[in-house]
Design a protein around this motif. Sequence first.
Motif, PDB file in Angstrom:
ATOM      1  N   ILE A   5       0.998  -1.198   0.069  1.00 57.52           N
ATOM      2  CA  ILE A   5      -0.065  -0.056   0.014  1.00 57.52           C
ATOM      3  C   ILE A   5       0.927   1.036  -0.121  1.00 57.52           C
ATOM      4  CG2 ILE A   5      -1.770   1.378   1.589  1.00 57.52           C
ATOM      5  CD1 ILE A   5      -2.778  -1.380   2.525  1.00 57.52           C
ATOM      6  N   GLU A   6       1.805   1.223   0.877  1.00 55.18           N
ATOM      7  CA  GLU A   6       2.563   2.611   1.054  1.00 55.18           C
ATOM      8  C   GLU A   6       3.571   2.533  -0.126  1.00 55.18           C
ATOM      9  OE1 GLU A   6       4.796   1.492   4.577  1.00 55.18           O
ATOM     10  OE2 GLU A   6       3.382   2.230   5.738  1.00 55.18           O
ATOM     11  N   ALA A   7       3.975   1.782  -1.085  1.00 60.58           N
ATOM     12  CA  ALA A   7       4.565   1.852  -2.453  1.00 60.58           C
ATOM     13  C   ALA A   7       3.828   2.198  -3.551  1.00 60.58           C
ATOM     14  CB  ALA A   7       5.340   0.435  -2.689  1.00 60.58           C
ATOM     15  N   ASN A   8       2.373   1.803  -3.533  1.00 58.38           N
ATOM     16  CA  ASN A   8       1.671   1.867  -4.683  1.00 58.38           C
ATOM     17  C   ASN A   8       0.694   2.995  -4.430  1.00 58.38           C
ATOM     18  OD1 ASN A   8       2.547  -0.228  -6.440  1.00 58.38           O
ATOM     19  ND2 ASN A   8       2.484  -1.498  -4.615  1.00 58.38           N
ATOM     20  N   TYR A   9       0.555   3.633  -3.219  1.00 57.39           N
ATOM     21  CA  TYR A   9      -0.850   4.528  -3.037  1.00 57.39           C
ATOM     22  C   TYR A   9      -0.134   5.471  -2.314  1.00 57.39           C
ATOM     23  CZ  TYR A   9      -3.910   0.752  -4.370  1.00 57.39           C
ATOM     24  OH  TYR A   9      -4.811   0.050  -5.110  1.00 57.39           O
ATOM     25  N   ASN A  10      -0.792   6.916  -2.617  1.00 58.05           N
ATOM     26  CA  ASN A  10      -0.454   8.210  -1.911  1.00 58.05           C
ATOM     27  C   ASN A  10      -1.663   8.367  -0.622  1.00 58.05           C
ATOM     28  OD1 ASN A  10       1.734   9.166  -3.475  1.00 58.05           O
ATOM     29  ND2 ASN A  10       0.072   9.730  -5.181  1.00 58.05           N
ATOM     30  N   PRO A  11      -1.000   8.748   0.325  1.00 59.86           N
ATOM     31  CA  PRO A  11      -1.931   8.970   1.589  1.00 59.86           C
ATOM     32  C   PRO A  11      -2.842  10.278   1.129  1.00 59.86           C
ATOM     33  CG  PRO A  11       0.163   9.724   2.107  1.00 59.86           C
ATOM     34  CD  PRO A  11       0.342   9.089   0.762  1.00 59.86           C
ATOM     35  N   GLY A  12      -4.204  10.218   1.597  1.00 59.28           N
ATOM     36  CA  GLY A  12      -4.869  11.221   1.111  1.00 59.28           C
ATOM     37  C   GLY A  12      -5.871  11.553   2.382  1.00 59.28           C
ATOM     38  N   LEU A  13      -7.201  11.670   1.922  1.00 60.84           N
ATOM     39  CA  LEU A  13      -8.144  12.517   2.932  1.00 60.84           C
ATOM     40  C   LEU A  13      -7.859  11.593   4.261  1.00 60.84           C
ATOM     41  CD1 LEU A  13     -10.632  14.296   3.385  1.00 60.84           C
ATOM     42  CD2 LEU A  13     -11.959  12.093   2.479  1.00 60.84           C
ATOM     43  N   GLU A  14      -8.146  12.339   5.554  1.00 63.68           N
ATOM     44  CA  GLU A  14      -7.967  11.703   6.777  1.00 63.68           C
ATOM     45  C   GLU A  14      -9.500  11.819   7.187  1.00 63.68           C
ATOM     46  OE1 GLU A  14      -5.187  13.882   9.148  1.00 63.68           O
ATOM     47  OE2 GLU A  14      -3.549  13.141   8.320  1.00 63.68           O
ATOM     48  N   ILE A  15      -9.734  10.688   7.939  1.00 60.70           N
ATOM     49  CA  ILE A  15     -11.088  10.573   8.633  1.00 60.70           C
ATOM     50  C   ILE A  15     -11.083  10.205   9.723  1.00 60.70           C
ATOM     51  CG2 ILE A  15     -13.254   9.538   8.147  1.00 60.70           C
ATOM     52  CD1 ILE A  15     -12.714   8.845   5.171  1.00 60.70           C
ATOM     53  N   PRO A  16     -11.079  11.325  10.765  1.00 61.34           N
ATOM     54  CA  PRO A  16     -11.103  11.014  12.158  1.00 61.34           C
ATOM     55  C   PRO A  16     -12.484  10.401  12.729  1.00 61.34           C
ATOM     56  CG  PRO A  16     -11.149  13.327  11.839  1.00 61.34           C
ATOM     57  CD  PRO A  16     -11.059  12.670  10.676  1.00 61.34           C
ATOM     58  N   ASP A  17     -12.256   9.527  13.665  1.00 67.33           N
ATOM     59  CA  ASP A  17     -13.640   9.214  14.560  1.00 67.33           C
ATOM     60  C   ASP A  17     -13.360   9.797  15.976  1.00 67.33           C
ATOM     61  OD1 ASP A  17     -12.155   7.288  15.674  1.00 67.33           O
ATOM     62  OD2 ASP A  17     -13.053   5.568  14.619  1.00 67.33           O
ATOM     63  N   SER A  18     -14.046   9.357  16.770  1.00 70.60           N
ATOM     64  CA  SER A  18     -13.841   9.865  18.017  1.00 70.60           C
ATOM     65  C   SER A  18     -12.645   9.839  18.611  1.00 70.60           C
ATOM     66  CB  SER A  18     -14.919   9.195  19.147  1.00 70.60           C
ATOM     67  OG  SER A  18     -14.865   7.850  19.062  1.00 70.60           O
ATOM     68  N   GLN A  19     -11.876   8.487  18.370  1.00 74.60           N
ATOM     69  CA  GLN A  19     -10.490   8.269  19.127  1.00 74.60           C
ATOM     70  C   GLN A  19      -9.426   8.018  18.081  1.00 74.60           C
ATOM     71  OE1 GLN A  19     -11.839   4.937  21.363  1.00 74.60           O
ATOM     72  NE2 GLN A  19     -11.508   6.079  23.072  1.00 74.60           N
ATOM     73  N   PHE A  20      -9.582   7.602  16.904  1.00 69.76           N
ATOM     74  CA  PHE A  20      -8.644   7.164  15.904  1.00 69.76           C
ATOM     75  C   PHE A  20      -8.764   7.774  14.543  1.00 69.76           C
ATOM     76  CE2 PHE A  20      -9.753   3.680  18.634  1.00 69.76           C
ATOM     77  CZ  PHE A  20      -8.784   3.659  19.635  1.00 69.76           C
ATOM     78  N   LEU A  21      -7.692   7.736  13.759  1.00 68.27           N
ATOM     79  CA  LEU A  21      -7.665   8.367  12.444  1.00 68.27           C
ATOM     80  C   LEU A  21      -7.662   7.195  11.306  1.00 68.27           C
ATOM     81  CD1 LEU A  21      -7.004  11.128  10.906  1.00 68.27           C
ATOM     82  CD2 LEU A  21      -4.866  10.565  10.998  1.00 68.27           C
ATOM     83  N   GLY A  22      -8.604   7.353  10.432  1.00 73.36           N
ATOM     84  CA  GLY A  22      -8.584   6.429   9.235  1.00 73.36           C
ATOM     85  C   GLY A  22      -8.183   7.433   8.051  1.00 73.36           C
ATOM     86  N   ARG A  23      -7.522   6.713   7.106  1.00 68.69           N
ATOM     87  CA  ARG A  23      -7.353   7.475   6.001  1.00 68.69           C
ATOM     88  C   ARG A  23      -7.388   6.844   4.549  1.00 68.69           C
ATOM     89  NH1 ARG A  23      -3.080  11.547   5.522  1.00 68.69           N
ATOM     90  NH2 ARG A  23      -2.553  10.825   7.442  1.00 68.69           N
ATOM     91  N   VAL A  24      -7.799   7.584   3.632  1.00 65.41           N
ATOM     92  CA  VAL A  24      -8.135   7.070   2.329  1.00 65.41           C
ATOM     93  C   VAL A  24      -6.987   7.315   1.299  1.00 65.41           C
ATOM     94  CG1 VAL A  24      -9.472   7.450  -0.014  1.00 65.41           C
ATOM     95  CG2 VAL A  24     -10.547   7.866   2.317  1.00 65.41           C
ATOM     96  N   TRP A  25      -6.545   6.256   1.006  1.00 57.27           N
ATOM     97  CA  TRP A  25      -5.250   6.115   0.090  1.00 57.27           C
ATOM     98  C   TRP A  25      -5.651   5.975  -1.528  1.00 57.27           C
ATOM     99  CZ3 TRP A  25      -0.108   5.420   2.277  1.00 57.27           C
ATOM    100  CH2 TRP A  25      -0.043   5.557   3.352  1.00 57.27           C
ATOM    101  N   THR A  26      -4.897   7.030  -2.240  1.00 56.76           N
ATOM    102  CA  THR A  26      -5.459   6.978  -3.592  1.00 56.76           C
ATOM    103  C   THR A  26      -4.324   6.179  -4.384  1.00 56.76           C
ATOM    104  OG1 THR A  26      -6.585   8.961  -3.252  1.00 56.76           O
ATOM    105  CG2 THR A  26      -6.044   8.496  -5.684  1.00 56.76           C
ATOM    106  N   ARG A  27      -4.403   5.616  -5.450  1.00 55.85           N
ATOM    107  CA  ARG A  27      -3.629   4.696  -6.088  1.00 55.85           C
ATOM    108  C   ARG A  27      -2.722   5.640  -6.995  1.00 55.85           C
ATOM    109  NH1 ARG A  27      -5.787   0.326 -10.169  1.00 55.85           N
ATOM    110  NH2 ARG A  27      -5.863   2.035 -11.364  1.00 55.85           N
ATOM    111  N   LYS A  28      -1.373   5.317  -6.910  1.00 59.20           N
ATOM    112  CA  LYS A  28      -0.430   6.194  -7.762  1.00 59.20           C
ATOM    113  C   LYS A  28      -0.718   5.882  -9.146  1.00 59.20           C
ATOM    114  CE  LYS A  28       3.222   6.413  -4.266  1.00 59.20           C
ATOM    115  NZ  LYS A  28       4.470   6.107  -3.878  1.00 59.20           N
ATOM    116  N   GLN A  29      -0.351   6.864 -10.133  1.00 62.43           N
ATOM    117  CA  GLN A  29      -0.734   6.579 -11.638  1.00 62.43           C
ATOM    118  C   GLN A  29       0.739   6.375 -12.169  1.00 62.43           C
ATOM    119  OE1 GLN A  29      -3.794   6.426 -12.814  1.00 62.43           O
ATOM    120  NE2 GLN A  29      -4.592   7.037 -10.655  1.00 62.43           N
TER     121      GLN A  29
END
Length: 71
Positions: free
Chosen positions: A47-71
Amino acid sequence: EQKELDDLNRRPPQFIYWHALPDIEVLKIWPNTDPARLHFKAIEKWIEANYNPGLEIPDSQFLGRVWTRKQ
C-alpha cells in the motif's frame, strides 16, 4: 497474506481506506491475539509503495485515511 497480495496486484483498487488502530487497542478487543501477528507487513508495504495518503477521516478516537492509487 500472499494470496491477498497477488489479488491486489492483479486488480488494484483505486482507493483504499486504512484505519490503522494502535496495537494496544486491538489487544484490548482481542486480548489472546499474538502481537507478532497483528500486521500484514507485505500488504502494508505494498500500500505504501503503490498509493498516496489522502483524505484523513477521524472518528472519536482514531484516524482513518483514504489512500489513492499512484498513476
